[in-house]
Design an enzyme around this catalytic site. Structure first.
Site, mmCIF file in Angstrom:
data_model
loop_
_atom_site.group_PDB
_atom_site.id
_atom_site.type_symbol
_atom_site.label_atom_id
_atom_site.label_comp_id
_atom_site.label_asym_id
_atom_site.label_seq_id
_atom_site.Cartn_x
_atom_site.Cartn_y
_atom_site.Cartn_z
ATOM 1 N N GLU A 110 2.203 36.297 20.486
ATOM 2 C CA GLU A 110 0.775 36.298 20.839
ATOM 3 C C GLU A 110 0.557 37.008 22.184
ATOM 4 O OE1 GLU A 110 -2.111 33.555 23.196
ATOM 5 O OE2 GLU A 110 -1.082 32.394 21.644
ATOM 6 N N HIS A 111 1.397 36.701 23.163
ATOM 7 C CA HIS A 111 1.302 37.366 24.466
ATOM 8 C C HIS A 111 1.501 38.878 24.322
ATOM 9 C CE1 HIS A 111 1.527 34.162 27.755
ATOM 10 N NE2 HIS A 111 1.367 33.486 26.625
ATOM 11 N N GLU A 138 4.881 29.390 32.192
ATOM 12 C CA GLU A 138 3.834 28.591 31.559
ATOM 13 C C GLU A 138 4.420 27.288 31.017
ATOM 14 O OE1 GLU A 138 0.735 29.010 27.772
ATOM 15 O OE2 GLU A 138 1.741 30.793 28.562
#
Length: 434
Positions: free
Chosen positions: A71-72, A148
């Site tokens: 996704e990143h 994260e």
């Protein structure tokens, strides 16, 4: 009961008329990509969403977190839009964009003016077909994801507590893995792993598009076909795991000691998901037990006994497979954990032994239905809900879901309490201040 449901329906129409009467249509391209159109001309806004039917539950063993990492990387550039320009282009058109990964699916979306939909179409088609996975981008995003992970879980005792409970509740089922992934797994992911994962799952016949807002279907479908229809389908059907969880024998328990202000008790019971009808009764039960200040557990533990700061319940009926029903209490005193658990189990036994009153059931159903409707109070929210039902099999189930909630009876709530809330289906988590 019918009169109350009718009143709620008309309140919904008065507040959100566009959602009550908006036109929903679908079309499937020759490569298997489904397009869902939600035409709502009440306000000059639009959203373009691309849903991929892949989440953390589909990840290969030892590669947890690869869905989120991909996704990143989807924002790092594609053949015709190289570099980190995706969001900048959307912002230059006055829009906003984002994405999120769940255990069941991954969604990319933009909110922008209807006249700018072509921008979304071009950008999304190019990264579906021509994503640039460059080594330098891969290494950078991997570091970002690891940081994260540290901030959101390793340094957050509450989030870590939920992660630990889920991992002990499931032995084999892929839901046991966190969406963000385990640190060691993230570190082991290679660029080739991501490329193969992208090739396997990011293709038209494993995705669908939702276009919603002040749009004209005939105009938009031509633009979508031009950009998306020539993207080849997956060579083989994307691999799906055989979802299997062995029978549980006895309570499972995890104790976590971290620097935290308040001790926490988490009780988790395995429960089914929609369209299994028990999931609807569990939604009503969740409202009765722990949603809001008038719920049974809040009144007993916060107001009457003053043992906890807060208590709540949570259910996930719209998962691709059965997940967990959570009961979560933040305690004032670590010495009172056993007492709090005893009171919670007494409240569960009360429902097992005595059906909730019709008045209580009616109130809970009204709350569930109102929450369901109010979460669709915008064209974006409505599109997200349609997408979640499409992931389950068909977006048209959204109307059936609401109708079936209304039909839940007191006996149904009692039956699911007896069926799922027992010692052999329970996982316990205790967070203690270090």
């Amino acid at each position: 009961m019918k009169k109350t449901a009718i009143v709620i329906f008309f309140i919904f129409i008065l507040i959100f008329p566009s959602m009550a009467f908006c036109d929903v249509k679908e079309e499937v391209l020759k490569n298997g990509l489904k397009i869902i159109f939600i035409e709502d001309n009440s306000s000059p806004v639009a959203t373009f969403q691309v849903w991929y039917k892949v989440g953390s539950m589909d990840e290969p063993e030892g590669k947890s977190g690869i869905s989120h990492l991909l996704e990143h990387l989807m924002f790092r550039g594609s053949k015709n839009y190289p570099g980190n320009v995706f969001s900048k282009i959307i912002q230059s058109q006055g829009g906003i964009d984002n994405a999120f990964t769940t255990k069941d699916y991954t969604v990319y979306f933009q909110k922008l003016s209807p006249s700018k939909i072509q921008t979304s179409i071009s950008l999304e088609a190019d990264r579906m077909a021509n994503l640039l996975l460059l080594p330098e981008d891969f290494e950078l995003e991997k570091k970002i994801v690891l940081e994260e992970r540290r901030q959101r879980y390793d340094d957050d005792p509450e989030s870590l507590m939920f992660e630990e409970v889920i991992s002990v509740a499931f032995k084999n089922h892929s839901y046991r893995k966190p969406v963000i992934g385990w640190i060691e797994d993230i570190q082991s992911i290679t660029l080739d792993d991501v490329q193969n994962y992208y090739n396997e799952y990011y293709c038209p016949n494993n995705a669908f598009i939702i276009v919603a807002g002040d749009i004209k279907q005939k105009e938009v479908i031509g633009q979508i076909k031009e950009k998306f229809e020539n993207i080849p389908s997956c060579k083989i059907n994307p691999p799906r795991k055989n979802l299997y969880e062995p029978e549980q024998y006895g309570e499972r328990r995890v104790v976590l000691k971290k620097q935290t202000h308040l001790p926490m008790l988490v009780m988790a019971y395995k429960v089914p998901a929609y369209p299994q009808k028990d999931s609807l009764s569990l939604e009503v039960l969740s409202t009765i037990m722990g949603e809001g200040k008038s719920s049974r557990l809040y009144r007993k533990l916060v107001i009457e006994k003053a043992l906890v700061v807060d208590v709540s319940t949570g259910n996930s009926p719209l998962s691709r497979d059965g997940f967990l029903f959570f009961i979560v209490a933040s305690l004032k005193d670590v010495e009172k954990i056993d007492e709090v658990r005893k009171i919670i189990e007494e409240e569960i036994d009360r429902i097992k032994n005595e059906q909730p009153s019709e008045k209580e059931i009616e109130k809970a159903k009204n709350q569930v239905e109102a929450s369901f409707l109010f979460n669709q109070d915008s064209v974006f929210g409505y599109a997200l809900y349609l997408g979640r039902f499409e992931i389950l099999g068909d977006w048209k189930m959204i109307d059936r879901y609401r109708e079936e909630i209304i039909k839940v009876q007191s006996e149904d709530v009692q039956n699911v309490t007896k069926k799922y809330f027992n010692f052999n289906n329970l996982s316990i988590g205790v967070l203690l201040p270090r």
